[in-house]
Design an enzyme around this catalytic site. Structure first.
Site, short mmCIF file in Angstrom:
data_model
loop_
_atom_site.label_atom_id
_atom_site.label_comp_id
_atom_site.label_asym_id
_atom_site.label_seq_id
_atom_site.Cartn_x
_atom_site.Cartn_y
_atom_site.Cartn_z
N SER A 114 54.28 65.95 31.83
CA SER A 114 53.56 66.66 32.89
C SER A 114 52.84 65.67 33.80
O SER A 114 53.48 64.75 34.30
CB SER A 114 52.63 67.70 32.25
OG SER A 114 52.18 68.63 33.20
N ASP A 167 60.00 76.60 32.74
CA ASP A 167 58.65 76.01 32.86
C ASP A 167 57.80 76.82 33.84
O ASP A 167 58.10 76.84 35.04
CB ASP A 167 58.77 74.55 33.33
CG ASP A 167 57.47 73.78 33.22
OD1 ASP A 167 56.39 74.40 33.35
OD2 ASP A 167 57.52 72.55 33.00
N HIS A 200 56.80 74.92 29.33
CA HIS A 200 56.10 73.66 29.65
C HIS A 200 55.72 72.96 28.34
O HIS A 200 54.55 72.88 27.97
CB HIS A 200 54.87 73.95 30.50
CG HIS A 200 54.31 72.71 31.16
ND1 HIS A 200 55.05 71.93 32.02
CD2 HIS A 200 53.10 72.10 31.07
CE1 HIS A 200 54.30 70.91 32.44
NE2 HIS A 200 53.12 70.99 31.86
#
Ligand SMILES: *[C@@H]1O[C@H](CO)[C@@H](O)[C@H](O)[C@H]1NC(C)=O
Ligand SMILES: *[C@@H]1O[C@H](CO)[C@@H](O)[C@H](O)[C@H]1NC(C)=O
Length: 220
Positions: A114, A167, A200
């Site tokens: 991320s 995601d 995610h």
């Protein structure tokens, strides 16, 4: 702003290469340490630093571990340019520390998840010496308009980008746009992998792909 000491997993054979892995927003180095320990080859040392704690605009100014300020998670959102550049400097100094300990830059591989992945890609492209490669999970390229001008890495930096197609935090479209942009100046050395049903987060399948990338680019 002082961050806790990084989690370090020592090599179990003669140390000849280093993997530096950067966590996502609000996490710590501990968050990825065991996953990286499980996939690393014996001659590789893993460093999982923890980001400094700072107020994060995206989260209403609450303080949490964050590599730079995140104003939005939208490909056209405003970015914290000084924060990103400063964070990259911190990562560059971690790489330099490995170099002074005898590990050449081309035996250092960066990775991250991320915003940590975003910083890993940015830091690798802007490091003035060749690195072994970079793994960017569920992420994007920050300050994309400054490339390829800001690139110092050379145009054959191996990049593995991984992204879940479900995601809900960093849209897969943004990861794919990043991949196409990277391809325009990194010719042959980038790969984008899409994981079906993945949100995610990471998965066994993704970790196996990372393991293979790391053992290929940090071979014994
Ligand atoms: C690059 O950043 C701009 C905003 O600065 C954005 O509009 C564009 O979609 C981004 N491109 C990629 C490939 O992320
Ligand atoms: C891409 O890779 C192929 C095969 O490895 C190679 O022949 C070719 O020269 C490369 N192209 C560029 C632009 O690096």
């Amino acid at each position: 702003m002082a961050a806790p000491a990084p989690v370090v997993i020592l090599a179990t054979a003669k140390h000849t290469a280093t993997l530096i892995f950067l966590h996502g927003l609000g996490d710590t180095g501990q968050g990825w340490a065991s996953a990286m320990a499980a996939i690393k080859p014996p001659h590789v040392k893993v460093i999982c630093p923890t980001a400094p704690t700072m107020p994060v605009t995206l989260n209403a100014g609450f303080r949490m571990p964050s590599w730079f300020d995140l104003k939005s998670l939208d490909e056209s959102g405003q970015e914290d340019e000084p924060g990103i550049k400063n964070a990259a400097k911190q990562i560059h100094s971690l790489i330099e520390k490995e170099e002074s300990a005898g590990i050449p830059s081309n035996r250092v591989l960066l990775g991250g998840f991320s915003m940590g992945g975003a910083l890993a890609i940015y830091s690798s492209l802007t490091y003035p010496k060749p690195l072994a490669g970079v793994v960017g999970l569920s992420c994007w390229l920050p300050l994309n308009k400054s490339f390829p001008q800001a690139m110092k890495s050379g145009d054959s930096l191996p990049i593995l980008q991984c992204h879940g197609d479900c995601d809900p935090v960093v849209p897969v479209k943004w990861g794919q746009m990043t991949a196409s942009l990277l391809k325009t100046f990194l010719h042959n050395s980038t790969e984008f992998k899409l994981y079906r049903g993945l949100m995610h987060t990471s998965s066994e399948e993704e970790l196996e792909d990372i393991r293979q990338f790391v053992s290929k680019h940090l071979s014994q």
